[in-house]
Design a protein around this motif. Structure first.
Motif, PDB file in Angstrom:
ATOM      1  N   ASP A   1     -33.259 -22.916 -86.939  1.00 15.26           N
ATOM      2  CA  ASP A   1     -33.955 -23.999 -86.249  1.00 15.26           C
ATOM      3  C   ASP A   1     -32.936 -25.028 -85.743  1.00 15.26           C
TER       4      ASP A   1
ATOM      5  N   LYS B   1     -33.219 -27.936 -84.772  1.00 14.93           N
ATOM      6  CA  LYS B   1     -33.413 -29.304 -85.238  1.00 14.93           C
ATOM      7  C   LYS B   1     -32.787 -29.501 -86.620  1.00 14.93           C
ATOM      8  N   LEU B   2     -32.727 -28.420 -87.376  1.00 13.38           N
ATOM      9  CA  LEU B   2     -32.302 -28.536 -88.764  1.00 13.38           C
ATOM     10  C   LEU B   2     -30.896 -28.033 -89.022  1.00 13.38           C
TER      11      LEU B   2
ATOM     12  N   GLU C   1     -35.211 -21.455 -91.369  1.00 17.52           N
ATOM     13  CA  GLU C   1     -35.126 -22.883 -91.651  1.00 17.52           C
ATOM     14  C   GLU C   1     -33.662 -23.293 -91.780  1.00 17.52           C
TER      15      GLU C   1
END
Lengths: 294, 227
Positions: free
Chosen positions: A159, A161-162, A190
């Motif tokens: 991801d 964003k992570l 994730e």
């Protein structure tokens, strides 16, 4: 199997930060009680027992480095692994870490803004290398043409964003102009370990993972891979910083210098990481901070 | 405050939880019925198997489901052979995994409810010439109604709260596998605390409302009087 399982364990056993207690008897008692409650074996308290928070992707090199550090300086190092986001949240809420090795620059910048980290102490300790990897032989070619083909059902990436590796992967995808082609095929982990698991278990045909992961698991070399050229994405800079709450600032400084030594750099490289050449330039001039040179 | 991705995650969670609860009530009833009536030596084995998801940490369960449902896993090979493809990263896969994850929460209340009824009401029904199937629907199910409600509520609530399994097998695909628990976790990990708080509040409010409605509906006395 064993290696997947191990990396999984590391993800799940995000250890609870352990209070180092060369403190008042009351605090010592409290930390012992806490340790028992949390089921942690409490190590005896030494004056210079560094507590270092480390992003999970750096587990293996960090274990090797801290062992060398202990051998050469006598300082003990206790490592606490977790995702940078979780570690940062713990630091914000008073976790007693001396040093923080983040997986990116953003968390370190935020800690500096909140005045929780010592300004000027931040430096790049490693740079990640992104690799397009598949467990299948001959699926991935050395120029990434497979990405434009229909030879796969799922492609895994972290991801954006992570995870910094996810951000880099998206930059590669947009540099190649294949967002629309990949969109229905993308599955996201994730973090980078989970992304690796998706590919490793065969659920995703291929994926953007870290070179360090592929190097770490010799079986993975059986598959096919494309080491993404450096200029396809912004560098995956991993920043470290000394924290304001550090109880052992001198030892923490010593450790951060140790991390920047040539021999340590060679060790870090052997784990599949890169280092910017300019870091060595900055090293000679401590007041010159690489973060602001760019 | 909340983006469309947040709302779609909420809606998807509702769909997965409702579907899972429905499937489990349908499949769990005969299993719970058999367990509550059998003297078979296989009973402890099946009971233990059903309770195992309670003990396993969800991420571990999720990881092994990922392996099992993957192209090299036994289940993955089976689903592939019958033309379903492999299940990870699909809505179907998520519902399947949720069913395994929430199974004990549905079967056990049902089994307890069936056991609490005892043989007597069914014996009476038999003397009135009710067939076993007839007496199951007209005697057992009405008497076990509170058990069905408990099973439904627990199954639904447990699925809404599911995280580890979704994280491992979902692949975070919008509108397909991105459930609210993962979305919330991602907000926290990305340090978007405001959005995380809003989504958490909404999830809490929504779950509370669903539970409130369900508990209001079950105004029937929770203790069934018999003999």
């Amino acid at each position: 199997m064993k290696t997947i399982y191990q990396s999984l364990c590391f993800e799940m056993n995000n250890p609870v930060p352990q209070a180092m207690a060369a403190l008042s008897p009351r605090k010592l008692l409290r930390s012992i009680v806490l340790s028992i409650l949390l089921g942690i074996s409490s190590t005896p308290a030494f004056a210079d027992d560094l507590l270092v928070a480390v992003a999970s992707n750096f587990i293996k090199p960090m274990q090797a480095i801290s062992q060398q550090f202990t051998e050469s300086t006598g300082h003990k190092v206790t490592l606490s692994f977790g995702s940078s986001g979780k570690l940062m949240a713990q630091i914000r809420h008073g976790a007693p870490f001396d040093l923080f090795l983040s997986a990116d620059q953003d968390k370190v910048t935020r800690l500096l803004e909140k005045e929780l980290a010592v300004s000027g102490s931040e430096f790049i300790y490693a740079q990640g290398r992104l690799v397009l990897w598949s467990g299948k032989q001959e699926l991935v070619d050395t120029s990434g043409d497979v990405l434009k083909s229909d030879k796969f059902r799922y492609i895994a990436l972290a991801d954006a964003k992570l995870a910094p590796y996810g951000k880099a992967a998206e930059q590669v995808i947009s540099a190649l102009g294949i967002e629309q082609h990949l969109k229905p095929r993308v599955v996201k982990g994730e973090n980078i370990s989970q992304t690796y698991q998706f590919v490793r278990t065969g659920n995703a045909d291929l994926g953007f993972v870290a070179l360090s992961q592929v190097q770490h698991h010799p079986e993975s070399l059986k598959g096919s891979q494309w080491l993404i050229p450096r200029d396809y994405h912004e560098p995956i800079d991993q920043y470290a910083v000394i924290l304001k709450r550090a109880k052992h600032k001198d030892a923490a400084t010593e450790f951060s210098q140790f991390l920047q030594r040539k021999s340590t750099h060679a060790l870090i490289r052997s784990f599949g990481y890169d280092l910017p050449t300019s870091v060595q330039l900055a090293e000679s001039d401590q007041s010159c901070d690489y973060a602001y040179l760019r | 405050m909340l983006t469309s991705a947040d709302y779609s995650a909420l809606w998807l969670t509702f769909k997965v939880a409702s579907l899972t609860t429905l499937i489990l009530l349908i499949l769990g009833t005969p299993v719970a019925w058999w367990l509550s009536n059998t003297q078979s030596r296989w009973k402890p084995l099946l009971s233990a198997l059903i309770a195992v998801p309670l003990v396993l940490p969800p991420t571990v369960l999720g990881f092994y489901l990922l392996v099992l449902m993957g192209p090299e896993g036994a289940l993955g090979r089976f689903t592939d052979a019958i033309g379903l493809g492999t299940l990870p990263f699909t809505f179907t896969g998520l519902v399947f995994a949720s069913c395994i994850y929430s199974l004990p929460f549905v079967v056990q209340p049902l089994q307890n409810a069936f056991e609490a009824i005892g043989p007597r009401p069914l014996e009476v029904a038999a003397t009135l010439r009710a067939s076993p199937i007839d007496s199951f629907f007209s005697v057992t199910i009405p008497l076990a109604k509170p058990g069905f409600f408990t099973a439904g509520i627990l199954g639904f609530a447990h699925t809404v709260g599911e995280f580890g399994v979704v994280l491992m097998i979902g692949g975070n695909i919008p509108d397909k596998t991105r459930l609210v628990s993962v979305q919330l976790y991602n907000h926290v990990e990305a340090l978007e605390y405001t959005q995380a708080h809003w989504l958490a509040a909404l999830l809490l409010g929504f779950s509370f409302l669903v539970l409130l409605v369900m508990y209001t509906v079950i105004k029937t006395p929770l203790r069934v009087q018999h003999v």
